[in-house]
Enzyme design. Structure first.
Site, PDB file in Angstrom:
ATOM      1  CG  LEU A  31      -1.950  -1.340   1.365  1.00  0.00           C
ATOM      2  CD1 LEU A  31      -2.659  -1.054   2.523  1.00  0.00           C
ATOM      3  CD2 LEU A  31      -2.573  -1.557   0.071  1.00  0.00           C
ATOM      4  CG  HIS A  32       0.944   3.482  -3.406  1.00  0.00           C
ATOM      5  ND1 HIS A  32      -0.328   4.019  -3.622  1.00  0.00           N
ATOM      6  CD2 HIS A  32       1.111   2.253  -4.206  1.00  0.00           C
ATOM      7  CE1 HIS A  32      -0.765   3.695  -4.641  1.00  0.00           C
ATOM      8  NE2 HIS A  32       0.075   2.672  -5.007  1.00  0.00           N
ATOM      9  CG  HIS A  35      -3.367   1.111  -2.266  1.00  0.00           C
ATOM     10  ND1 HIS A  35      -1.894   1.277  -2.502  1.00  0.00           N
ATOM     11  CD2 HIS A  35      -4.012   0.221  -3.198  1.00  0.00           C
ATOM     12  CE1 HIS A  35      -1.795   0.348  -3.339  1.00  0.00           C
ATOM     13  NE2 HIS A  35      -2.935  -0.416  -3.805  1.00  0.00           N
ATOM     14  N   GLY A 145      -9.473   3.129  -7.473  1.00  0.00           N
ATOM     15  CA  GLY A 145      -8.429   4.520  -7.853  1.00  0.00           C
ATOM     16  C   GLY A 145      -8.683   4.550  -9.246  1.00  0.00           C
ATOM     17  CG  ASP A 148      -5.486   0.451 -11.970  1.00  0.00           C
ATOM     18  OD1 ASP A 148      -4.457   0.310 -12.589  1.00  0.00           O
ATOM     19  OD2 ASP A 148      -5.226   0.741 -10.470  1.00  0.00           O
ATOM     20  CG  LEU A 182       1.842   8.008  -5.346  1.00  0.00           C
ATOM     21  CD1 LEU A 182       1.251   7.936  -3.836  1.00  0.00           C
ATOM     22  CD2 LEU A 182       3.284   8.164  -5.203  1.00  0.00           C
ATOM     23  CB  SER A 183       2.166   2.785  -9.633  1.00  0.00           C
ATOM     24  OG  SER A 183       2.281   1.375  -9.964  1.00  0.00           O
ATOM     25  CB  SER A 184       2.145  -1.672  -5.992  1.00  0.00           C
ATOM     26  OG  SER A 184       1.399  -1.301  -5.269  1.00  0.00           O
TER      27      SER A 184
HETATM   28  O1  PAF Z   1      -6.448  -2.720  -8.700  1.00  0.00           O
HETATM   29  C1  PAF Z   1      -6.289  -3.672  -8.109  1.00  0.00           C
HETATM   30  O2  PAF Z   1      -5.298  -3.544  -6.916  1.00  0.00           O
HETATM   31  C2  PAF Z   1      -6.709  -5.050  -8.250  1.00  0.00           C
HETATM   32  O3  PAF Z   1      -6.927  -4.996  -9.659  1.00  0.00           O
HETATM   33  C3  PAF Z   1      -8.041  -5.324  -7.739  1.00  0.00           C
HETATM   34  C4  PAF Z   1      -9.116  -4.409  -8.003  1.00  0.00           C
HETATM   35  C5  PAF Z   1      -7.686  -5.345  -6.036  1.00  0.00           C
HETATM   36  C6  PAF Z   1      -8.330  -6.709  -8.010  1.00  0.00           C
HETATM   37  O4  PAF Z   1      -7.581  -7.714  -7.662  1.00  0.00           O
END
Ligand code: PAF
Length: 278
Positions: A31-32, A35, A145, A148, A182-184
């Site tokens: 998480l960042h 999230h 978010g 995506d 921001l992205s993992s």
């Molecule tokens: O966006 C994400 O982190 C994933 O695609 C999700 C929505 C948790 C489904 O696995």
């Protein structure tokens, strides 16, 4: 109250049985601040905030980063606790998929374009796990978010077409000072790649400026932007200007648009988008 970590579906269902105001934030962990922003939106909207952390094998292609996807449960729980989440659902793969998941959600054809073109089957996997998570948690609200954007679009369609009584709330993309979303996956970038990664957002901003100045030759703008990134060493999956309402290629009559891009720095695939109006 302390965050409750619940890995079993039966225990989660028992815990949630009395709740009638649940906001849900599905995640894959690591998480960042992006999230955490979603958790804060959830916190404002319901009495009980449930997050999930599940790296969903169904949405990863054979050559993707499933095995290496960062798993940071202890840190994630600290962040969720600080953000005011009540519960985190942390199922194992066996808990979510005790038998082969032969029943799948088939998303609409738009799922085969943009990210779906480079990641065949990805959105089937996303839609299927989100449907399962919705069925397990039964939230009134679910928060996703806008980074995506295509995923958000498909989940809204899932809710609409299956008449799910869930309000979908969209959280703004959180960015570094440089503009980098921001992205993992940013954690995979080395220093040089991280510096270059800012260019994805800057390129989208140039597209927005160009369109807002009156250029409606979307195909030419997409091709030029893609070529520009390629010359700078990016491997470009797409740069696309679409209708924000339908995600179909934008026509000159569309007023609400979204510029989207997906491109790789080395083996790290980054995505970003900007919604705008003309
Ligand atoms: O966006 C994400 O982190 C994933 O695609 C999700 C929505 C948790 C489904 O696995």
């Amino acid at each position: 109250m302390a965050l409750q970590v619940i890995p079993q579906i039966a225990n989660l269902r028992a815990r949630l049985a009395q709740e009638d105001s649940i906001a849900f934030v599905p995640t894959m962990g690591n998480l960042h601040a992006g999230h955490i922003h979603l958790v804060e939106l959830a916190r404002q909207r319901a009495e009980c905030v449930v997050a999930s952390i599940f790296v969903n094998p169904l949405q990863f292609g054979a050559n993707e980063d499933l095995a290496n996807y960062p798993r940071t449960l202890a840190e994630d729980c600290e962040k969720l606790q600080a953000a005011g989440a009540d519960i985190v659902f942390t199922p194992s793969v066996e808990e979510m998929y005790p038998t082969e998941q032969t029943m799948r959600i088939t998303p609409p054809p738009i799922a085969n374009e943009l990210c779906g073109a480079a990641r065949p089957g990805h959105f089937d996997g996303v839609a299927t796990v989100v449907m399962k998570l919705f069925s397990i948690v039964q939230p009134q609200i679910a928060v996703f978010g806008k980074k995506d954007f295509q995923q958000l679009f498909i989940i809204r369609e899932l809710v609409r077409q299956f008449n799910l009584p869930i309000e979908i709330v969209a959280g703004e993309t959180q960015r570094e000072h440089s503009g980098l979303a921001l992205s993992s996956r940013n954690g995979y970038l080395n220093d040089g790649q991280k510096l270059e990664a800012q260019r994805l957002y800057r390129t989208l901003k140039l597209i927005v400026d160009n369109v807002q100045k009156g250029n409606r030759d979307y195909a030419a703008i997409e091709a030029q932007s893609s070529q520009y990134l390629t010359q700078l060493g990016w491997i470009v999956d797409y740069v696309s200007i679409r209708s924000a309402a339908t995600l179909m290629p934008a026509s000159p009559d569309d007023r609400d648009l979204v510029a989207l891009a997906a491109a790789r720095q080395g083996s790290t695939r980054l995505i970003d988008n900007i919604e705008f109006s003309v």
